[in-house]
Structures are given as C-alpha cells and as structure tokens.
Write an enzyme that holds these catalytic residues in place. Structure first.
Site, PDB file in Angstrom:
ATOM      1  N   LEU A 145      -2.003-106.996  10.219  1.00 47.86           N
ATOM      2  CA  LEU A 145      -2.031-106.084   9.680  1.00 47.86           C
ATOM      3  C   LEU A 145      -2.743-106.299   8.275  1.00 47.86           C
ATOM      4  CD1 LEU A 145       0.662-103.514  10.648  1.00 47.86           C
ATOM      5  CD2 LEU A 145      -1.697-103.184  11.200  1.00 47.86           C
ATOM      6  N   CYS A 146      -2.045-107.531   7.706  1.00 44.06           N
ATOM      7  CA  CYS A 146      -2.791-107.768   6.237  1.00 44.06           C
ATOM      8  C   CYS A 146      -4.301-108.008   6.264  1.00 44.06           C
ATOM      9  CB  CYS A 146      -1.741-108.917   5.885  1.00 44.06           C
ATOM     10  SG  CYS A 146      -1.717-110.380   6.578  1.00 44.06           S
ATOM     11  N   THR A 147      -4.630-108.703   7.278  1.00 44.31           N
ATOM     12  CA  THR A 147      -6.071-109.093   7.341  1.00 44.31           C
ATOM     13  C   THR A 147      -6.733-107.668   7.514  1.00 44.31           C
ATOM     14  OG1 THR A 147      -5.843-110.988   8.719  1.00 44.31           O
ATOM     15  CG2 THR A 147      -7.810-109.915   8.793  1.00 44.31           C
TER      16      THR A 147
ATOM     17  N   GLU B  25      -6.368-106.170   3.780  1.00 46.44           N
ATOM     18  CA  GLU B  25      -6.744-106.781   2.827  1.00 46.44           C
ATOM     19  C   GLU B  25      -7.957-107.633   2.530  1.00 46.44           C
ATOM     20  OE1 GLU B  25      -3.134-108.721   1.652  1.00 46.44           O
ATOM     21  OE2 GLU B  25      -2.184-106.781   1.545  1.00 46.44           O
TER      22      GLU B  25
END
Lengths: 449, 523
Positions: free
Chosen positions: A210-212, A215
């Site tokens: 999810l962070c990829t 962000e």
C-alpha cells in the site's frame, strides 16, 4: 477401400477402443459392447464450470460416450466470453451459462442428457456431489477448486490399515489455462495427490504494498490500484466498488489517469485498468480445447480403463514451440483434506455446541461457523434459517449420543476458515475418537492427526 | 454485432490489435472436415480469422455423428464440407466461410494452383503420398502448410514452410536490457549526479538499484584497471561492497541490487543465437529480400558501428524500489537512448532499401521500432520438406530416439503412423480397420514397420510389440477428444504463424494419448 462394410454406428470410432482388447490398458479393462453400453447408461459425470473449459468438456464428454452429464456454474454469459466459449452466441449474453451450454450440446448430440445447475457450488448439498462417478473441473479459481476437492475428499474412507476404501474414491480431473499455457491432472483421492497436497503449485498472487501505491507509484498498475483500492474508498465511502459496473470502472480509470499525469507515469489505458482491477487472465480457444480434450480423455480412461492413465499432472506450454511434460507428484502424507481425517479426541460428555467451539480453536482447523454431519445426517446446520431451527436442539446434546454411541467415526464439518487473510468456505473430514470408550486407549490407526 | 474489441478482449491481451488484424486478413484452407479439421477451424473462427474454405468430398455418415460436433442428424447424406462449414459460420458471422465438395487428394492431383490463393493450408488426415505432393505445391507457392492427424490415441502436427521469421517472439523469461555491464555516457552521468551516501534515510532506501549498481561497478572498475568482476571471488567481493552500503535490513533497493548484481557480471555484446542470425547468408540483402532481412542487415551494420557491439537498447525497465521521481528519470534516460538507436537503425534501413532498389520508405517506422525493441529476441524457423524428412531423416537423431526411454514411444508412434500409410497402400485398408482382418493385420504391420525402419537406415531396430498391437487396435479411428487436442495444437500453431508472434514448433509433434508423454521430434 474395403470388402465388408461394418454396420453404421454412431460409436464407429469409439468402439475400436472400447470393444477391442489391448496390452496398454488398465488392469480392469473389459473390452466389449457392455463396457460401451454401461458407460452410456450408468456413468455420471459432473462438469464444474461452464466457461472456456466447461463448454469444451461438455462437448468432448458427450462425444466420448458419456450420456449422463450435469453442469454447474453460477455465472451469466458476457460478451468477452464469445471468443472461446463456443456454445454461446451474442443473443445469449445475460443468460445463465450452465443452462445455455447444456441446451446447445443436447440440441446437437441426440441421446445425451445434460442437467444444468445455475447456482454456486456451495449451494448444493454434499450428497449432490456423491451421485457422480467422476467430477471434471473446468475452473479459473483456486478457491473453487479447493472447495470441490474438499467435498470429493470428504467421501473418502480409510480401512483399519489406513488404506483408502476403493468404493469411496471420488475421481476428479482438473484443467486450467492461462494464455498459451495450461495443465491437466488426474486426482484419485487417497491414491494420487489431491489439490491441497500440491497447493504450492499455485503461488499466492503478488499484491503491491500500500505504501508504494500511496507514496511512490512507478507503474501504470500502481496508479490504477491506487484509484481502485485507496481513492475509491476515500471518495465513495459507503459504496462498495463493483468491477462489473462500467461507471465504477470508468471512474477508476479517470482517477488513475490523473494520478499518472501527476507523476509523469505512462501507460494507463482503459483496457489495462480492467485487466488490473479484475485480475483478468488472458484466454484463448485453442488452449482451452487442448486442456479440456486431455481431461475428457482421462475421464474416459478412469471410467473404462481402456488405456493407461495420465499419472498424474500434465503441464503444457505453447509459447515457444510446444512443450508438454508429465510429472508424477506425490501425496502429502499429512494432508488435512485427503488424509484419513483430522484426529479429534473428545470426552463423551462434550456437547455438540462445545464441539463446534473446539473447532474454532483447533490449530489445524481454525474453522468457524461449522455445520456438522455424521453418516449423511445433519447434526447441525448454520443456514438456512429453517434448517438451523430444526437442528438447533441438537446443540445441547452430547456428540457421543448424536453419533449413536460409537467409539470412533468420521464426521464432516463445513465452515469458514481464514487463509492468507481471506475467508474461504471449506469442508473438513474429522476422525472423532471418544476418550475412555471401548478400544480407544490402544487406538494406533489415527495416523492422520 | 458486438463491438469486436470487447468480444476479442481476452485474446487481444495476448496478441494485440496488430496480431488480430493479421488474423482477420488471412485466408485458411482446410482439407478434410472430420473432427481434427473442424476442431482446428472452430478455434480459428472463434478468434476471428478472415476467411475459411472447407474442402471435403465425402458425405456425412452415421459414424460421423459420434465424433464430430459440426454435424448432426439432419446432415446425414449431405456434403460434409457444406455441413461443417455452415455450423462453423454460426460461431462467428464476421468470418467468411465457404466450402468445396471435392476430395483433397483429387484437388492436389488436378488443380495444384488452387492452393496459392491462401495464406495457409491446414491438411488433416492425409496419407503420406498426398502429403508429399501437397508439400511440394505449397512450398513452390510460398503458402504456409500445416499437417494434422489423429489416429486412435495417437496423432501428429507438423508445419512445413520455407522460412518463418519472428520479431515479436515474446519469450517468457528473458533478461532485461539494462546495460549495467556496459552503461552508455548518459546513464553514467545520471548515476554520477546521485549521491549514494545521502543523509535522509527515506531517500537512501529509494535509490533505484540500477543507479546503485552503475555506481558501485564504476567504483570497482576504477580500482581494477577498468575491468568488471569476473571470478567467483570477485563477484562475492562485489556483492559485499554493496552490502556494506546498506543501512538496515528494510532497504529493499539494496537487496534488489545484490540480487541483480549478476547483470553487471554478464558478458557484453550479443548472444550466440543473434550472432548466427546476423551471419546468415540472407542478411546479404538484394531486391528480393524480405523486410525482415533488410532489418537484420541494418542491425548488423548498427552492431558493427554506432552500437559498439551491442543491439539497439530495448528501452523499458522493470519495476524496482524507487522514488517516483528517480524511477521516471531513469525511465526517460532508457527511453531516450532507445529512441536514438531507433533513429540510427532507421537511417541504415532507409539507405539499404535505396541501395537494393526499393522505395526507402517501404518499411514503416512502427515496424522498425518494434524490430529494435525486440532485436535481441529474433527467431528464424526453417522447416524441411516433408519428402526430404521421409526419405532421409536425421539418422543420428532417429537412432537416439529409438533407444532413449523418454522418446521410444513417441518415435514408435512416428514410425507406425508412417507404416500405416504404407500398409494402406499395399492392403487397401488401414491395419485393424476391419474386425475380420485383425489377426493377420498385426504381423503385417509389424513387418511393414521393420521394412520402413530398414529403408530409413535403422537396420535391425524394432518397435515394442504392445505399441504395434495398439496401433492395430486403433484401426484408424478418429476419436473426438484426440481430434480436439490435435486440432487445438494445430490451431495454436496457425495463430502463431499468422500473427508472427511467439515461436512455432520445430520438427514433428507426436501426440501420445496413452500416457500423455508427447514429444517433439526433430528429424
């Protein structure tokens, strides 16, 4: 060409195989018209799935001497099916696949009876599946394969030497395709590895962190999954995303496009958006034809032993030349699904309610909302409501009494397990042993625990 | 009519609109419309092939109803070609379908020029004699030919064509083209502008591995006289060097760099497969050369000149841990270099075309672009004339197959499929075709097969008795499931040949329906 012309017969070609003796055949092959007639009269095959593989399977089986077929599929026909699901026409779009497929094959081939079932595989009683001699799987999901495999293995019984009882083996043939690649396999529960024994053949799907997405998006797929998994919920809160709603899909596409522009990432298209969101697997007619034909041939061999069988996994790859490979996989001796059953030792005083609770806590099962049956009799059903009410009074009785005071026996449970953060329905076979009852102390055959 | 894009969505994701356009432009001729033939066409009609012509002189009999889905009770007594054609038409009204009620064997004898109108001929259930004749005709007319045959639980598929060249071979596992072993100046200078020892921990773990490797390799080269690691010890040391720069176990970019460090060690220059292609005599082009060979000629010049021993850059990079900005910058650098290489190749293509007397714009830019992107993956397939293979097979291979356990059944089927045709030529029926002759057919087939093996130069070689028996048991039956499988493979090969994507099979595919241990034989 010939001096004598044989009687015209619809099984002209098949008769060569079924009526004549051979040396490369199974041990129980009995060449003769009876084998052919019995195949036509008594063999019952269930085809699971009426999609790319299912359509082919129905045709292939109907032209391979099988006359009693059932087909089960919960889906309706879509336009994107028409490039390979050859039993469907444009005017059939929206109709149930199972019903149209059955009708089309029966129209073409007289004498064949195909019963369609337009429903989920979980909607059928377990006993429904026991009525078939062979189950042929034409599916595209691991979960559905796993479920049918669990059902078929639940019929399997072991004798006191832990050998599978032959009459309880429910053979399956399973096919799968993706683009130019595919597999066909034969599963004889208790003898060859079941689907669960070799579950590692299906690696878990890779998901983007999810962070990829949030962000550091780099690819078009990252932008699409951001719009699909993050932005949709932010904006639409309560409304669940529906991949079959074109308005929803267009919204995701537009959002993905905006994000891609913002970050300077190329490649977001509507087609890719659909592909990523729906996890579309490319599919073509030829691969489905190849894999289904291999499955149909193996179904005939299981039913008649008219040739050697595939043992036990055929993989196929047509991208660079044509590569086929047969692998003889081995059973997982500790398999929870096709083994002799998960051993559960309980006190004779345990109530059914308490027993169901134990299943939730059992480290090999983690099974919640379990329905329980014994010898084909429902002891407790979670749903539908009518049946739940009918069986509710059993909850306060002891399992020992409900099972007719036997010392040990097989119990089938059907419930929800959690796997890779996903809830799946599954069927498990348990070997219940009552502590302190006759002969329990020296019970050494519970090897499946 | 549904929008074709939606209907064909699941296959467009494999061969794209270009591949689809090629299918829609092509015309296919089918010889014999039994189940092997009708199942082959079924898969092509569904996929939207341009046109089909079904050639079959026979009438539908009761027995056909038991193995062919494209006929039904109302077809009995009618032309099989006509019935199969009309059932196939039902599957897709975008396809032009016609039929010719004539026996293929007669057409081959009386009207050989008939075949030159097609893109591809698929010949099913033909016997050896007709195969050889048809092969000569199609070779002469430069028409792609594919044979398919189902025989009991056995069968084969064989392509015959002078030369098939592929730009988009689409291999599944192919090393990306990052040039970490030979970075060009712009990539080097991009790397030089990035500080590996950046303070900010977030920035540190978002430097793409490509940059890390270029910098560490550069550092290594400086201290090793310009050379990159080559020995096992050096490679280990190199990895240690990367590891030493890692600040924590959560730095995925460094893990990726260590994993990908072999890309720094791999040899520079082109593969031996590609070397063979550029050295092929066809790369000496003239006015008769195909576009493909003109492109190869340009590639050859490029490699020797501005390419510095390398092919044009592919231009795409895999996903990797990175900040968006650095990833996009990196992508742009690769794109730019790829585009410059395309321009260089294009210049050479135009000048070669001029030199050989062709319109210098006769190869479109999109083709040149695709060629450059795929230049490391080019494939050339050449197929022997059937007659040559039949008369003088590759003897060492044949002998190897006969003694190799994995191949003995498949090669046995290959020999027996030829022997049954010889048998039929001698005895007017296939072995086991009629119940009454079973007893005498088995020894006859056995001696026919040994005779054939002798003729091929395998004196004394024998086939398994069980397999010979089995072949007689099959009695030339065309079983639907076997036909669907063999036809499925034939249709897949046709799709690869027409779309000019992926790689068609080489040699003869022998289907073994007894235990599914099928094989490709290169004879």
């Amino acid at each position: 060409m010939a001096d004598t012309s044989p009687q015209p017969s619809r099984s002209r070609d098949l008769d060569k195989l079924l009526l004549r003796p051979g040396n490369l055949v199974g041990p129980r092959f009995e060449p003769g018209p009876e084998t052919r007639d019995d195949l036509q009269a008594y063999a019952r095959v269930l085809v699971v799935g009426a999609g790319g593989l299912g359509c082919e399977l129905l045709k292939d089986l109907a032209l391979t001497g099988f006359r009693n077929l059932d087909v089960i599929d919960m889906d309706r026909i879509e336009v994107t099916n028409l490039n390979r699901q050859f039993l469907f026409r444009l005017e059939d779009v929206g109709k149930p696949k199972a019903e149209v497929a059955a009708k089309r094959v029966m129209e073409r081939i007289s004498g064949v009876n195909i019963v369609p079932h337009f429903c989920r595989i979980e909607d059928k009683d377990i006993s429904f599946y026991n009525d078939f001699n062979i189950i042929a799987l034409g599916l595209d999901s691991i979960e559905a394969r796993s479920y049918i495999n669990g059902v078929a293995c639940s019929f399997l019984e072991y004798d006191s030497y832990n050998n599978p009882r032959e009459e309880t083996i429910k053979p399956m043939v399973d096919g799968g395709t993706e683009g130019f690649k595919g597999h066909a396999r034969v599963i004889l529960p208790g003898i060859t590895p079941c689907f669960e024994c070799t579950i590692w053949l299906f690696p878990p799907q890779v998901k983007f962190p999810l962070c990829t997405l949030a962000e550091t998006p780099r690819t078009a797929a990252h932008c699409i999954e951001y719009a699909h998994l993050i932005k949709w919920n932010e904006v639409h809160g309560g409304t669940a995303f529906d991949p079959d709603d074109p308005e929803h899909m267009k919204w995701v596409y537009n959002e993905a496009l905006k994000r891609a522009e913002l970050f300077g990432i190329p490649g977001v298209t509507y087609s890719l958006t659909q592909g990523v969101v729906k996890n579309i697997i490319p599919a073509i007619a030829s691969t489905n034809a190849i894999i289904s034909a291999a499955c149909a041939l193996e179904t005939l061999k299981i039913a008649t032993e008219c040739s050697k069988t595939l043992s036990n996994y055929l993989s196929y790859n047509g991208t660079q030349g044509v590569h086929t490979k047969v692998t003889e996989f081995e059973r997982d001796k500790d398999c929870l699904v096709c083994g002799p059953g998960v051993l559960i030792e309980v006190e004779p005083s345990v109530t059914l309610q308490k027993f169901i609770y134990l299943l939730e806590e059992h480290p090999k099962l983690w099974l919640s909302r379990a329905s329980v049956s014994h010898q084909g009799k429902n002891l407790y059903l979670q749903a539908p409501t009518v049946l739940e009410e009918m069986t509710r009074s059993n909850l306060s009785q002891t399992l020992f009494n409900l099972m007719g005071k036997v010392t040990r026996d097989i119990v089938h449970v059907n419930g929800t397990a959690t796997k890779n953060d996903q809830k799946i329905s599954c069927m498990r076979k348990l070997l219940v042993v009552f502590k302190g009852t006759d002969g329990v102390a020296d019970m050494d055959t519970a090897g499946g625990a | 009519m549904a929008e074709p894009k939606v209907k064909y969505d699941r296959q467009l994701r494999i061969w794209g609109e270009q591949g689809q356009a090629a299918l829609e432009k092509s015309s296919i001729c089918l010889l014999n419309s039994g189940p092997t033939g009708s199942e082959t066409l079924k898969n092509l009609v569904l996929g939207g092939i341009g046109s089909i012509t079904v050639v079959d002189g026979s009438k539908v009999e009761e027995g056909d109803l038991g193995n062919n889905f494209m006929v039904d009770e109302s077809s009995i007594g009618q032309s099989k070609a006509k019935c199969v054609c009309s059932f196939l038409q039902e599957l897709n009204d975008a396809v032009k379908a016609k039929f010719i009620e004539e026996y293929p064997e007669e057409l081959i004898e009386t009207n050989p020029s008939f075949f030159s109108q097609f893109t591809l001929v698929v010949a099913t259930q033909l016997v050896e004699d007709s195969m050889i004749k048809l092969d000569r005709i199609c070779r002469e007319a430069n028409v792609i030919l594919i044979f398919a045959r189902s025989y009991g639980l056995a069968g084969f598929v064989r392509i015959s064509f002078k030369e098939h060249t592929v730009i988009e071979s689409k291999p599944e596992h192919f090393l990306d083209d990052l040039r970490l072993n030979n970075p060009w100046p712009e990539l080097k200078s991009l790397a030089e502008g990035i500080e590996l020892n950046v303070q900010d921990p977030v920035a540190h773990k978002h430097i793409p591995y490509v940059i890390i490797l270029v910098k560490v390799a550069d550092e290594w080269a400086k201290s090793h006289g310009g050379a990159l690691p080559s020995t096992r010890e050096e490679k280990r040391e190199f990895k240690e060097l990367i590891k030493a720069r890692m600040r924590g176990q959560d730095e995925d970019n460094y893990k990726e760099a260590i994993e990908a460090s072999f890309k720094v060690f791999s040899p520079q220059g082109i593969s031996s497969d590609l070397q063979q292609i550029v050295n092929d005599s066809s790369a000496e082009v003239d006015s008769n050369s195909s576009d493909f060979w003109v492109l190869v000629a340009a590639l050859k010049e490029f490699i020797a000149n501005e390419g510095g021993g390398e092919t044009p850059l592919e231009g795409s990079i895999p996903d990797m841990t990175s900040s968006t900005e650095q990833y996009v910058n990196l992508q742009n650098i690769y794109q730019k270099k790829a585009e410059a290489d395309i321009v260089a190749i294009e210049r050479r293509v135009r000048s070669i075309l001029k030199k050989i007397g062709r319109d210098s714009n006769s190869i479109p830019r999109t083709t040149i672009k695709s060629f450059c992107k795929n230049s490391r993956k080019l494939k050339i397939c050449r197929f022997r004339l059937i007659e040559d293979e039949f008369n003088s097979p590759n003897l060492p291979e044949l002998q190897k197959y006969l003694t190799d356990e994995d191949f003995s059944t498949a090669v046995g089927i290959y020999i027996l499929l030829r022997a049954v045709d010889r048998f039929a030529a001698n005895y007017n029926s296939f072995p086991g075709q009629y119940e009454s002759a079973m007893e005498e057919d088995i020894p006859r087939l056995k001696s026919t097969a040994s005779g054939l093996l002798n003729d091929l130069g395998c004196n004394g070689a024998t086939l398994a008795e069980d397999l010979i028996n089995e072949m007689c048991r099959f009695g030339a039956a065309e079983l639907h499931a076997v036909a669907a499988l063999v036809g499925g493979i034939a249709s897949q090969e046709i799709i690869k040949l027409i779309t000019r994507q992926f790689v068609p099979m080489s040699g003869t595919f022998i289907f073994n329906g007894i235990d599914h241990k099928s094989q490709l034989l290169s004879l």
